[in-house]
Design an enzyme around this catalytic site. Structure first.
Site, PDB file in Angstrom:
ATOM      1  NE  ARG A 234      -4.262  -1.423   0.031  1.00  0.00           N
ATOM      2  CZ  ARG A 234      -4.338  -2.484  -0.770  1.00  0.00           C
ATOM      3  NH1 ARG A 234      -3.352  -2.776  -1.595  1.00  0.00           N
ATOM      4  NH2 ARG A 234      -5.416  -3.260  -0.757  1.00  0.00           N
ATOM      5  CD  GLU A 263      -3.036   3.104  -5.159  1.00  0.00           C
ATOM      6  OE1 GLU A 263      -1.854   2.783  -5.023  1.00  0.00           O
ATOM      7  OE2 GLU A 263      -3.967   2.287  -5.353  1.00  0.00           O
ATOM      8  CG  HIS A 295      -3.080  -1.088  -6.862  1.00  0.00           C
ATOM      9  ND1 HIS A 295      -3.351  -0.375  -5.732  1.00  0.00           N
ATOM     10  CD2 HIS A 295      -3.185  -2.395  -6.489  1.00  0.00           C
ATOM     11  CE1 HIS A 295      -3.620  -1.201  -4.727  1.00  0.00           C
ATOM     12  NE2 HIS A 295      -3.524  -2.430  -5.176  1.00  0.00           N
TER      13      HIS A 295
HETATM   14  P1  NAD Z   1      -1.414 -11.339   5.008  1.00  0.00           P
HETATM   15  O1  NAD Z   1      -2.442 -10.903   5.994  1.00  0.00           O
HETATM   16  O2  NAD Z   1      -1.313 -12.790   4.669  1.00  0.00           O
HETATM   17  O3  NAD Z   1       0.041 -10.873   5.512  1.00  0.00           O
HETATM   18  C1  NAD Z   1       0.291  -9.604   6.062  1.00  0.00           C
HETATM   19  C2  NAD Z   1       1.367  -9.773   7.130  1.00  0.00           C
HETATM   20  O4  NAD Z   1       1.695  -8.473   7.631  1.00  0.00           O
HETATM   21  C3  NAD Z   1       0.902 -10.628   8.328  1.00  0.00           C
HETATM   22  O5  NAD Z   1       1.829 -11.657   8.565  1.00  0.00           O
HETATM   23  C4  NAD Z   1       0.828  -9.626   9.463  1.00  0.00           C
HETATM   24  O6  NAD Z   1       1.142 -10.194  10.739  1.00  0.00           O
HETATM   25  C5  NAD Z   1       1.883  -8.609   9.031  1.00  0.00           C
HETATM   26  N1  NAD Z   1       1.749  -7.344   9.735  1.00  0.00           N
HETATM   27  C6  NAD Z   1       0.615  -6.695  10.117  1.00  0.00           C
HETATM   28  N2  NAD Z   1       0.915  -5.577  10.791  1.00  0.00           N
HETATM   29  C7  NAD Z   1       2.272  -5.523  10.829  1.00  0.00           C
HETATM   30  C8  NAD Z   1       3.178  -4.609  11.413  1.00  0.00           C
HETATM   31  N3  NAD Z   1       2.753  -3.533  12.109  1.00  0.00           N
HETATM   32  N4  NAD Z   1       4.496  -4.836  11.260  1.00  0.00           N
HETATM   33  C9  NAD Z   1       4.941  -5.941  10.598  1.00  0.00           C
HETATM   34  N5  NAD Z   1       4.118  -6.848  10.038  1.00  0.00           N
HETATM   35  C10 NAD Z   1       2.799  -6.643  10.161  1.00  0.00           C
HETATM   36  O7  NAD Z   1      -1.658 -10.451   3.728  1.00  0.00           O
HETATM   37  P2  NAD Z   1      -1.154 -10.738   2.239  1.00  0.00           P
HETATM   38  O8  NAD Z   1      -2.208 -11.488   1.489  1.00  0.00           O
HETATM   39  O9  NAD Z   1       0.231 -11.266   2.272  1.00  0.00           O
HETATM   40  O10 NAD Z   1      -1.144  -9.239   1.658  1.00  0.00           O
HETATM   41  C11 NAD Z   1      -0.217  -8.282   2.138  1.00  0.00           C
HETATM   42  C12 NAD Z   1      -0.604  -6.917   1.634  1.00  0.00           C
HETATM   43  O11 NAD Z   1      -0.405  -6.866   0.220  1.00  0.00           O
HETATM   44  C13 NAD Z   1      -2.088  -6.540   1.803  1.00  0.00           C
HETATM   45  O12 NAD Z   1      -2.337  -5.992   3.079  1.00  0.00           O
HETATM   46  C14 NAD Z   1      -2.320  -5.537   0.712  1.00  0.00           C
HETATM   47  O13 NAD Z   1      -2.124  -4.241   1.225  1.00  0.00           O
HETATM   48  C15 NAD Z   1      -1.220  -5.840  -0.302  1.00  0.00           C
HETATM   49  N6  NAD Z   1      -1.748  -6.291  -1.608  1.00  0.00           N
HETATM   50  C16 NAD Z   1      -1.425  -5.590  -2.726  1.00  0.00           C
HETATM   51  C17 NAD Z   1      -1.890  -6.005  -3.958  1.00  0.00           C
HETATM   52  C18 NAD Z   1      -1.525  -5.288  -5.248  1.00  0.00           C
HETATM   53  O14 NAD Z   1      -2.133  -5.546  -6.291  1.00  0.00           O
HETATM   54  N7  NAD Z   1      -0.528  -4.423  -5.269  1.00  0.00           N
HETATM   55  C19 NAD Z   1      -2.737  -7.108  -4.042  1.00  0.00           C
HETATM   56  C20 NAD Z   1      -3.034  -7.820  -2.872  1.00  0.00           C
HETATM   57  C21 NAD Z   1      -2.542  -7.404  -1.654  1.00  0.00           C
END
Ligand code: NAD
Length: 331
Positions: A234, A263, A295
């Site tokens: 993000r 964005e 994105h």
């Molecule tokens: P997920 O929930 O499986 O993993 C996120 C991880 O971040 C978890 O292990 C969580 O414990 C950790 N986390 C939360 N708060 C934290 C903090 N303060 N410090 C350190 N770690 C922390 O999620 P995911 O499916 O792996 O997705 C991750 C991120 O990717 C989503 O939140 C989303 O913002 C982003 N995303 C982007 C796209 C894109 O098209 N660019 C698509 C999907 C997801």
């Protein structure tokens, strides 16, 4: 169930219509972003389907609730654009998509890393112009380098596995330890150890109050000089002005972002014939060692198919009064 689908693009319509073939919900496709100004378009819709740059704050939710909306379904994993607490207070359920191809984003992050490190986009522009010079295209081997992964959830862990396959040392930082990350050979570290020790830093945690500007002038100053930063998570995770300052001094050696703090007013639309007023993004794209994509990390056939399928299943479950497996946490 009558559902207003905001921020619809052609691919949303195609894949959501296919996923809805059996369920038969009444889908109303709208190109507009959901805002307080456009919320009235959803009048009479029990469900509203949104995407990452729709604005689902308390004001918008109050309008939706007054119009009869009882379910907000976001076609994304991240839900930082939705005030889940306000929704709960209004009796609106909020669901997201957690189970779609995490490979789509992890693989794209690797692609961005290769492209920015090995100057692939720059080389491609050059050869189109008949310039086959190599000056300015030198990168470094990823083999033997140290890669930091902030957020070792589904996407971060797959990214880590690919990096381990490249022969990198992978350090991870997360609130919670993921045994799968350690089992494959990743090692957890504090941010104090991770940030200065990494040649590459890739962000895979959600945007929360705690993680906003997790990359800032202070952390960039502590980073290894010339390190590369990848952000497919993000935009708000990175203080963009601080990143620009670090790029100018060479402290940051490369930056590749699929997400950008501001964005919402730019991405998912063709602005090539307009004057872009956002000076920050214009400065960013002027660096030869910066890659910006709009994105698109999630944008594979597999991921889109699963996103739409899960979204329809959530709407059907809500209509049937069944349990919602993808309800967003309220905190
Ligand atoms: P997920 O929930 O499986 O993993 C996120 C991880 O971040 C978890 O292990 C969580 O414990 C950790 N986390 C939360 N708060 C934290 C903090 N303060 N410090 C350190 N770690 C922390 O999620 P995911 O499916 O792996 O997705 C991750 C991120 O990717 C989503 O939140 C989303 O913002 C982003 N995303 C982007 C796209 C894109 O098209 N660019 C698509 C999907 C997801």
């Amino acid at each position: 169930m009558k559902t207003a689908v905001f921020s619809t693009r052609s691919y949303d319509k195609t894949f959501l219509t296919a996923a809805n073939a059996e369920a038969g919900h009444e889908l109303m496709f709208l190109q507009d972003r959901l805002t307080a100004h456009t919320a009235s378009l959803a009048a009479g819709c029990e469900a509203v389907c949104v995407f990452v740059n729709d604005n689902v704050d308390a004001e918008v939710l109050a309008i939706l609730a007054a119009q009869g909306t009882r379910l907000v379904a976001t076609r994304s994993t991240g839900y930082n654009q939705i005030d889940a607490m306000a929704a709960a207070g209004l009796g609106i359920e909020v669901v997201r998509v957690t189970g779609y191809s995490p490979y789509s984003v992890a693989e794209f992050a690797v692609g961005l890393l290769l492209a920015v490190n090995r100057k692939i986009a720059r080389a491609s522009v050059r050869t189109r112009d008949g310039n086959f010079e190599l000056d300015g295209l030198m990168g470094f081997d990823l083999h033997g380098k140290t890669v930091g992964v902030i957020g070792t959830g589904k996407i971060g862990t797959i990214f880590a596995r690919i990096m381990l396959g490249f022969g990198c040392t992978v350090l991870g930082y997360d609130q919670y330890r993921n045994p799968a990350f350690e089992a494959m050979g990743g090692r957890y570290a504090s941010t104090a150890e991770l940030v200065p020790g990494c040649d590459v830093l890739s962000l895979h945690c959600p945007l929360t109050q705690e993680t906003r500007h997790i990359v800032n002038s202070e952390s960039l100053a502590r980073a290894k000089r010339g390190a590369i930063l990848i952000n497919t998570s993000r935009g708000g995770l990175v203080d963009t002005e601080a990143a620009i300052a670090a790029l100018k001094t060479g402290q940051l050696g490369g930056l590749a972002i699929d997400v950008y703090e501001q964005e919402a007013s730019l991405f998912f639309q063709d602005l090539s014939s307009t004057i872009i007023e956002d000076d920050v993004i214009q400065r960013l794209v002027s660096f030869h060692n910066v890659i910006v994509t709009g994105h698109q990390a999630f944008f594979t056939q597999e991921a889109i198919g699963q996103i739409m399928q899960t979204t329809i299943e959530s709407i059907s479950a809500f209509e049937a009064g069944a349990g919602l497996v993808n309800r967003v946490p309220v905190s």
